[in-house]
Design an enzyme around this catalytic site. Structure first.
Site, PDB file in Angstrom:
ATOM      1  CD  GLU A 239      -2.301  -1.430   2.308  1.00 11.40           C
ATOM      2  OE1 GLU A 239      -3.578  -0.100   2.685  1.00 11.40           O
ATOM      3  OE2 GLU A 239      -2.253  -2.076   3.404  1.00 11.40           O
ATOM      4  NE  ARG A 458       4.410  -7.718  11.053  1.00  7.15           N
ATOM      5  CZ  ARG A 458       3.203  -7.114  11.502  1.00  7.15           C
ATOM      6  NH1 ARG A 458       2.174  -7.139  11.801  1.00  7.15           N
ATOM      7  NH2 ARG A 458       3.895  -5.241  11.777  1.00  7.15           N
ATOM      8  CE  LYS A 468       1.740   0.825   5.406  1.00  5.11           C
ATOM      9  NZ  LYS A 468       0.975   1.034   4.249  1.00  5.11           N
TER      10      LYS A 468
END
Length: 747
Positions: A239, A458, A468
């Site tokens: 993204e 992950r 973020k």
């Protein structure tokens, strides 16, 4: 002040350490209190060095002054006897701020009373080596011995580290014998490798667990194979609303590496479906980081490339009775046990008209959404496929006022691009709408080619945050300068700090790809960095805290050139020349006015060698300023050929360049700054106030004068350093990438 120096040296501190401690009023006051309390408990002024060392270690790291007496008591009573226990004690009091402290739980967490004999260590090491015996015999000394140490420590947390290491070394030597010439050869470079998957296996993706086979599945797969020619296709779909971090490096390596290993192709696809948060700088930075890691996308695409076909598919989804226009507000859809929408059974024709009106901008934001008729595995119903946003898109401008959600877009873009392997981290498999069943459901509901999702764990690192939102908070509050602050673990930050891309790729390869989530210590990444830089970073000499040295038996105009090898282990790789003159500079801490036990460098009674220069220097006079600080040494020099061999050789600079050096430590104090049980006050309360030290007047030899941004060097005896973008033609700025060896203070 003199009394405090005497007091601090009485517990085992060197005079220099005692004086340095006095510069910190808070630390010296706390240490004075701890000593007084210890003397009271002992009923004596005599504190042995072992106890004193532990007291100093505890006080210098303690952030909860009210726990001083409690911890001092446990050290004096010899309940806490090792540095490992001190660290555990400090961690415990940090994470348990409430009163009263549960002493039983505290002592359990600190290993109080646990006794581990050398025999127990020997037995445990023997069992672990037996477990890895076959691999050890195969790989010999190329085997990662840290794995053995880690397993022993996991089994025997409170065992003495030195005894454990000695036992591991001894038993490995007994098993393998001395190192051979083959063992001493350099390790081959590690490339990110993924096992190749034969075509006939991955073409049978429809057999994957959870894959829904429809009457048209085989026909769609046949068409897919005609388009792709049986080629593996993966994609990396970030993204563009933030900077990539170390976790993305694993995703990049896996997606691009898997395609490469199978002679396939990998798309870089920007998931640009949220125009409110997307900025051009993120698009640019993402591409730069992918290419910096050494990968070239087959093609760069955007979810917005497919806005029209995605809209057409949404219309088709309504026609098939699988979607409807809803007027529930966002707040009504939050939480569990949300009631069904009163518009769920709205006629298809009505939803088609309303969806077209949504597209034409005839509703306000939040007044209508398009929802898919799907019951999720967690019981939640009908995820949103489209929402209204009156925000111009960076690529399509004002063409659209409705935008598809990630939940809707993800699988359909994979289908449109004929991706063969949709490789996703487990976080998305468990995410609200992106379990396998929803991915497969949407493709099958529209009767389009359905790729297969393969999940992997992950990659997480301790002592950092990568969210973020949290990085933005760090920037906004001034804790860090920007996304590329070298204390962060974004890829731009790692590049700025000087981490080579090869080291990051090697790290990802060593961590590997597993289904379970991986939480890794930063020092493992740093070890990969040292490995690469040791082979690639030319040597130079720099002095961070300079002390002027005048060589009195050289004439004032004396100057010679000293040739310094760029890579001392292989001098054929080149060298550079540095000047040597009457005045040189050495590190302040390479000189002691008072001789200390174990100190091998320069003192008034002890000469020292100068690296590469061929001289040994001896102190003749110590010059101090008005405050008593040593500001200059007058020495004489003797050729190394005629002088007695010194105990040590130190680095130096002459006629140097002045530069700025930035030294970095961990940004956070706790391993898991986002864990409320470890850091009740939140991650912003866990900032290490000493994570950045700026030295504005360091000195470096002139061989680096033409260095460019991101050039890397090993400053001899100091560490690995990289040229920072803040450098100017007047002054270079260097970031310390890593130290030469792992900091023994790190856990």
């Amino acid at each position: 002040m003199a009394d405090l120096v005497i007091l601090f040296t009485s517990i085992g501190l060197s005079e220099q350490k005692a004086k340095e401690t006095l510069k910190n009023e808070v630390l010296s006051s706390a240490l004075k209190d701890a000593i007084a309390q210890a003397q009271g408990l002992l009923g004596s002024t005599d504190i042995d060095k072992a106890t004193g060392t532990l007291l100093y270690s505890m006080v210098s790291r303690l952030r909860e002054p009210r726990r001083l007496a409690f911890l001092t008591q446990h050290i004096v009573q010899r309940k806490i006897t090792t540095e490992l226990q001190v660290s555990a004690a400090l961690d415990y009091v940090k994470s348990h701020p409430q009163d009263p402290l549960d002493e039983k739980a505290f002592e359990s967490a600190c290993g109080v009373g646990v006794v581990i004999t050398p025999e127990e260590i020997e037995d445990t090491v023997e069992q672990i080596i037996r477990k890895h015996k076959e691999q050890l015999l195969s790989e010999r000394y190329r085997f990662n011995m840290g794995l053995l140490m880690g397993e022993v420590r996991a089994a025997m947390k409170w065992a003495d580290g030195k005894i454990v290491k000695n036992e591991v070394d001894m038993q490995v030597l007994h098993l393998l014998g001395p190192k051979t010439e083959a063992d001493l050869e350099k390790k081959p470079k590690v490339d990110f490798q993924v096992l190749s998957v034969p075509c006939d296996q991955w073409c049978m993706n429809y057999k994957t667990e959870g894959y829904v086979v429809t009457p048209n599945t085989m026909n769609l797969l046949k068409q897919h194979l005609e388009i792709t020619g049986g080629q593996v296709r993966t994609r990396f779909p970030p993204e563009p609303n933030g900077i990539l971090h170390i976790g993305h490096a694993k995703a990049i390596n896996f997606n691009f590496g898997f395609a490469k290993a199978n002679n396939g192709i990998c798309f870089l696809r920007y998931d640009d479906t949220n125009p409110e948060k997307e900025e051009e700088k993120y698009f640019t930075a993402i591409r730069e980081m992918v290419e910096w890691l050494g990968y070239k996308p087959y093609v760069i695409t955007h979810a917005s490339d497919y806005f029209q076909p995605l809209y057409d598919l949404a219309v088709e989804l309504i026609r098939r009775g699988h979607a409807y226009v809803c007027h529930q507000r966002g707040e009504e859809l939050k939480g569990h046990n949300v009631p069904s929408s009163p518009w769920r059974d709205r006629p298809v024709a009505e939803s088609l008209v309303l969806f077209e009106r949504m597209r034409k901008g005839m509703f306000t934001e939040g007044e209508a959404t398009l929802r898919m008729k799907m019951v999720m595995e967690d019981g939640k119903m009908d995820p949103v496929a489209y929402r209204i946003k009156y925000t111009a898109h960076h690529r399509s401008g004002d063409t659209w006022c409705i935008y598809p959600t990630y939940d809707y877009t993800h699988c359909l873009c994979d289908s449109i691009e004929h991706i063969t392997h949709s490789l996703c981290t487990k976080e998305f498999q468990a995410r609200q709408y992106l379990v396998r069943s929803s991915y497969f459901w949407l493709c099958n509901a529209l009767d389009v080619y359905c790729p297969v999702q393969w999940e992997y764990g992950r990659l997480n690192l301790t002592y950092t945050v990568v969210s973020k939102r949290k990085i933005i908070k760090l920037v906004e509050t001034g804790v860090v300068r920007d996304w590329d602050d070298p204390r962060l673990f974004t890829l731009t930050a790692l590049r700025r700090r000087g981490f080579p891309p090869e080291a990051i790729n090697n790290f990802c390869a060593r961590v590997g790809v597993t289904v379970s989530q991986t939480t890794t210590e930063p020092h493992l990444l740093e070890a990969c960095v040292r490995e690469v830089l040791n082979d690639t970073a030319p040597r130079a000499m720099a002095v961070l805290e300079p002390l002027r040295v005048t060589i009195t038996n050289l004439p004032s105009n004396a100057q010679s050139d000293v040739r310094v090898p760029d890579f001392p282990a292989d001098e054929s790789r080149g060298s550079h020349v540095v000047p040597f003159s009457k005045t040189i500079f050495i590190e302040e801490n390479d000189f002691r006015e008072v001789m200390e036990k174990g100190f091998k460098r320069l003192t008034p009674e002890q000469p020292v060698g100068l690296r590469h220069a061929g001289y040994v220097i001896s102190v003749q006079r110590v010059i101090k300023d008005a405050s008593g600080k040593v500001v200059e040494l007058e020495v004489t020099c003797t050729s190394s050929d005629s002088a007695e061999k010194p105990k040590a050789f130190i680095h130096w600079v002459s006629q140097p360049l002045q530069c700025e050096v930035r030294l970095y430590e961990r940004l956070f104090l706790h391993k898991n700054p986002e864990d409320a049980t470890e850091v009740p006050g939140g991650f912003l309360s866990d900032i290490n106030l000493h994570s950045l030290k700026v030295i504005e007047s360091a000195l470096v030899d002139r061989s680096v004068s033409t260095a460019k941004v991101f050039d890397k060097f090993q400053f001899e005896r100091e560490g690995y350093f990289s040229v920072d973008p803040d450098s100017t033609t007047e002054k270079l700025v260097f970031n310390r990438t890593v130290m030469l060896k792992e900091d023994p203070g790190k856990i």
